[in-house]
Scaffold this motif. Structure first.
Motif, PDB file in Angstrom:
ATOM      1  N   PHE A 290       0.768  -1.477   0.235  1.00 54.75           N
ATOM      2  CA  PHE A 290       0.218   0.285  -0.319  1.00 54.75           C
ATOM      3  C   PHE A 290       0.548   1.476  -0.426  1.00 54.75           C
ATOM      4  O   PHE A 290       0.516   1.623  -0.532  1.00 54.75           O
ATOM      5  N   ASP A 291       2.253   1.277   1.085  1.00 55.15           N
ATOM      6  CA  ASP A 291       2.573   2.263   1.019  1.00 55.15           C
ATOM      7  C   ASP A 291       3.456   2.727  -0.209  1.00 55.15           C
ATOM      8  O   ASP A 291       3.628   4.125  -0.107  1.00 55.15           O
ATOM      9  N   PHE A 292       3.499   2.077  -1.650  1.00 51.53           N
ATOM     10  CA  PHE A 292       4.123   2.132  -2.339  1.00 51.53           C
ATOM     11  C   PHE A 292       3.240   2.238  -4.110  1.00 51.53           C
ATOM     12  O   PHE A 292       3.842   3.186  -4.608  1.00 51.53           O
ATOM     13  N   LEU A 293       1.525   3.092  -3.371  1.00 51.63           N
ATOM     14  CA  LEU A 293       1.352   2.379  -4.442  1.00 51.63           C
ATOM     15  C   LEU A 293       1.153   4.855  -4.135  1.00 51.63           C
ATOM     16  O   LEU A 293       1.542   5.400  -3.653  1.00 51.63           O
TER      17      LEU A 293
ATOM     18  N   THR B 128      -0.185  10.804  -2.327  1.00 53.19           N
ATOM     19  CA  THR B 128      -0.327   8.950  -2.606  1.00 53.19           C
ATOM     20  C   THR B 128       0.070   8.168  -1.342  1.00 53.19           C
ATOM     21  O   THR B 128       1.422   9.244  -0.560  1.00 53.19           O
ATOM     22  N   PRO B 129      -0.014   7.062  -1.166  1.00 54.29           N
ATOM     23  CA  PRO B 129       0.693   6.711  -0.116  1.00 54.29           C
ATOM     24  C   PRO B 129       2.211   6.335  -0.151  1.00 54.29           C
ATOM     25  O   PRO B 129       2.852   6.644   0.639  1.00 54.29           O
ATOM     26  N   ARG B 130       2.423   6.427  -1.854  1.00 48.77           N
ATOM     27  CA  ARG B 130       3.504   6.366  -1.460  1.00 48.77           C
ATOM     28  C   ARG B 130       4.900   7.311  -1.686  1.00 48.77           C
ATOM     29  O   ARG B 130       4.958   7.718  -0.961  1.00 48.77           O
ATOM     30  N   ALA B 133       5.055   7.794   2.160  1.00 46.93           N
ATOM     31  CA  ALA B 133       5.748   7.041   2.754  1.00 46.93           C
ATOM     32  C   ALA B 133       6.998   7.916   2.588  1.00 46.93           C
ATOM     33  O   ALA B 133       8.427   7.816   3.521  1.00 46.93           O
ATOM     34  N   ARG B 136       7.771  10.483   4.849  1.00 45.75           N
ATOM     35  CA  ARG B 136       7.946  10.262   6.154  1.00 45.75           C
ATOM     36  C   ARG B 136       9.348   9.971   6.051  1.00 45.75           C
ATOM     37  O   ARG B 136      10.021  10.176   6.743  1.00 45.75           O
TER      38      ARG B 136
END
Lengths: 336, 427
Positions: A290-293, B128-130, B133, B136
């Motif tokens: 998910f974190d990479f979407l 977006t989640p990416r 991340a 972060r």
């Protein structure tokens, strides 16, 4: 050209590859029998069994009456009592008639009897649209069966895979449902000779890419690959994953790809809602991938209607190459 | 249409803010990003930058309390006709109590300095989640990034572009600003006139420990700079704003007299305080102070800000001292542990970029040194690699100079004993 090279270059059609797998199985294991409507003298609705009845006789290549429920029941019973039946449906749509035997018997009996029995049954389902066979002969119902614990559900997309997965299914102690897209039957491709197996539950990366991931099933793998070839020169480098098995699903291959590309399109012919793509999407959303979407997930699935008879409408209700191109461009260019 | 300028919400509990100062006069032009006005809330004071450019009109008078989200002025375009104040302008009630009929603060109150946006203003940043991340991991505040995706969504590329621009811009653009008073810690014991200590850039109050050992006879009060130690990560717009913040903290200590000690950037701040609070300063000690010349080792400043691991921090810390052996690996690891918060590093990067743009000391306090009246001394190591000790030679004759051979930028640590004994005799 030496013998080795000739072997590597050998091409069979998808239907021939299935027949070869069944031939190998019939020849090497007395417990293997074929069952289904018109699979004997007629050679099967799509001529997959062909002349196997002449080679192995009607005891092992058995025409069943026009009752899917009855035939499937006999197949489950035969599997429970020591045989390895390969049961052919004329159309996957007719599985609806045999659901009791598939879902309530074949899938559950091992659990209900505490593991003391198993059902080494293989069922083959000619599936999908594109033949002008309309609403009751064109569906992609793999997700129905994919929802049932106790079953394994595969959708081989190449001649090589369908042979290897059928032989793998015969080695599996539990029921394996093989969905064969009817449009693929005539597709030719390299098929190794002799016995080999292709693992169930393992996806294949058909094309490596870095910009977006397409997870596709069955015929849609080829549409995705065609789209990827167009998109490459546009600077959109697509990774195409052939899911091959929808139960159990190859989580790691899909997640690793999404971690790499950050963008995901699921392409499948079954009805979009509550379908295979929903499961793939949820699997990604629930995972660390998910974190990479880097964009929303896109599903391209069948329309919310029965498959129409009109050929143009029939094309319109399932994903086509232009649909995949649009979705991929929109994703890669940041429009969605 | 003129653009509304509204009272921003700068902290969670804020219902209203007081306009303290306008930096731009009625009818003057302001450019987006320039300081526009200062506000004060129950908890904090801060400068608000113009979120748009234009000509300022209908500004509420200084001293007016304005509920958050209400207009405090309007920005007009060049040539745009200026008529009556548009509806909705807060009433001019200098120092009035809270406006009675004001509704409770909206949950979607806009961010500081924002002009009023559509009702989605309080929505979470689209990202977006990416991108989240990446932000972060890179210590970047996602809320501060302008997204290029659909509907302004921040995508991985937006964050990557920011990270590529380097730490100074990164910090300046993107640390998560906080509000609140600076952290003040006090020693136990001691009598007489207290000693107030202001540490240097990228340090904190704990760095005074070696020197404090020699000053136990006095109460010691340490101030953590914004974005350092336990202090909130305030947005620091300029040296003047930083000085204002530290001076307010000093004033709040409410001391009749204090011995003021500052190191490096803290030295510049101590000098700045002494310049305007001369009567309250019993003595001033400047250790390797900033503000007396343009030169400073910008590479070390940004290197320290940027370092996210002991391996990258160590070489820069060793540059602070003459005898590198005193910076042991365990010391570096400890220092890195104190700098593990990416937001702290980003805040310090932003501060470095403001105070030392392009590796130059932007502030010049030599005039303040010249007019200084309290007893003062400058302590410097002659092997200081960060700020040249020769800046000390600018000092007027009444300021004592104590120059230590073989000592770097940290005399209070490198020769704490000698500095301590020296100070003890005079403080």
């Amino acid at each position: 050209m030496n013998a080795q090279t000739r072997t590597e270059m050998r091409e069979l059609s998808y239907a021939e590859a299935i027949r070869e797998a069944m031939d190998i199985a019939l020849a090497s294991d007395d417990r293997v029998i074929l069952m289904g409507e018109d699979i004997g003298v007629y050679g099967g609705a799509f001529q997959v069994t062909g002349d196997l009845v002449e080679k192995y006789g009607t005891d092992r290549v058995m025409d069943t009456p026009i009752s899917e429920l009855g035939g499937a029941g006999v197949a489950v019973g035969a599997a429970l009592t020591g045989l390895k039946p390969i049961f052919e449906f004329q159309f996957s749509d007719f599985a609806a008639l045999a659901m009791e035997q598939i879902v309530n018997q074949a899938a559950k009996v091992r659990y209900m009897l505490g593991g003391s029995v198993s059902v080494p049954l293989v069922m083959r389902f000619p599936a999908g649209s594109g033949t002008g066979a309309a609403a009751q002969h064109s569906q992609s119902i793999e997700a129905w069966l994919g929802h049932v614990p106790g079953l394994k559900v595969v959708q081989p997309s190449t001649p090589e895979d369908v042979k290897g997965m059928l032989l793998a299914a015969l080695e599996d102690p539990d029921p394996v449902m093989i969905f064969e897209h009817k449009i693929l039957y005539k597709m030719k491709g390299h098929v190794p000779e002799g016995h080999y197996t292709t693992p169930i539950g393992k996806a294949a990366i058909r094309r490596a890419g870095k910009d977006l991931t397409i997870v596709a099933t069955s015929l849609m793998v080829h549409k995705a690959l065609a789209a990827a070839e167009t998109l490459g020169p546009e600077g959109i480098d697509v990774e195409v994953i052939d899911l091959r098995t929808i139960r159990p699903m190859d989580r790691e291959t899909v997640l690793a790809s999404v971690r790499k590309t950050g963008r995901l399109i699921c392409v499948y012919e079954g009805v979009k809602t509550l379908g295979v793509g929903a499961e793939i999407s949820a699997m990604v959303a629930e995972s660390d991938a998910f974190d990479f979407l880097d964009a929303p997930i896109v599903r391209l699935g069948g329309a919310e209607c029965p498959i129409p008879y009109n050929p143009e409408l029939e094309k319109a209700v399932v994903p086509q190459v232009p649909d995949i191109l649009d979705a991929a461009r929109n994703l890669a260019e940041g429009r969605i | 249409m003129p653009i509304e300028v509204i009272m921003p919400k700068v902290d969670m509990d804020m219902a209203k803010g007081k306009i303290v100062t306008w930096h731009v006069s009625e009818g003057d032009t302001v450019t987006k990003g320039e300081p526009l006005f200062d506000i004060e809330t129950d908890k904090a004071a801060m400068e608000v930058e113009a979120a748009d450019s234009g000509i300022l009109h209908h500004a509420v008078p200084e001293g007016t309390d304005v509920p958050i989200g209400k207009p405090v002025a309007w920005l007009y375009a060049e040539g745009e006709e200026v008529g009556d104040p548009p509806a909705g302008l807060a009433p001019a009630e200098p120092d009035a109590p809270a406006v009675k009929d004001d509704p409770a603060p909206r949950a979607d109150a806009p961010r500081p300095g924002a002009t009023r946006r559509e009702p989605d203003a309080g929505e979470k940043q689209r990202a977006t989640p990416r991108a989240r991340a990446l932000a972060r991991d890179g210590g970047v505040d996602i809320d501060a990034i302008a997204g290029t995706g659909p509907r302004g969504r921040v995508q991985a590329g937006d964050v990557a572009a920011l990270l590529d621009r380097g730490p100074a811009q990164l910090g300046a653009a993107t640390f998560r600003a906080e509000t609140g008073p600076l952290s003040v810690t006090r020693s136990k014991g001691g009598t007489g006139t207290p000693v107030v200590m202001i540490h240097g850039f990228a340090s904190d109050a704990t760095s005074w420990a070696p020197l404090e050992a020699h000053l136990k006879h006095r109460p010691v009060i340490r101030i953590d700079l914004p974005g350092h130690g336990k202090s909130p990560k305030l947005k620091v717009a300029s040296f003047a704003a930083l000085l204002q913040e530290v001076r307010r903290t000093f004033d709040d200590l409410n001391l009749d007299q204090a011995h003021l000690i500052g190191h490096s950037l803290g030295g510049a701040l101590a000098l700045g305080i002494a310049d305007t609070r001369a009567r309250g300063i019993a003595s001033l000690t400047l250790i390797a102070p900033a503000g007396l010349g343009p030169d400073i080792d910008g590479a070390a400043l940004s290197g320290i800000c940027r370092a996210s691991r002991a391996e990258s921090l160590g070489p820069w810390l060793r540059r602070l001292v003459a005898d590198e052996d005193i910076i042991t690996d365990s010391y570096v690891r400890l220092a890195m542990a104190g700098r593990s918060d990416p937001n702290l590093r980003a805040a310090q990067s932003a501060m470095a970029d403001t105070l030392f743009p392009d590796g130059v000391q932007a502030v010049d306090l030599r005039a303040a040194l010249d007019r200084l009246t309290p007893p003062a001394r400058i302590i410097w190591g002659k092997r200081d690699a960060i700020i040249p000790w020769r800046h000390a030679l600018r000092a007027p004759g009444r300021v004592a100079l104590h120059l230590f051979d073989g000592i770097g930028h940290m005399p209070q640590i490198e020769c704490a004993e000698e500095v301590g004994v020296l100070l003890r005799s005079q403080i």
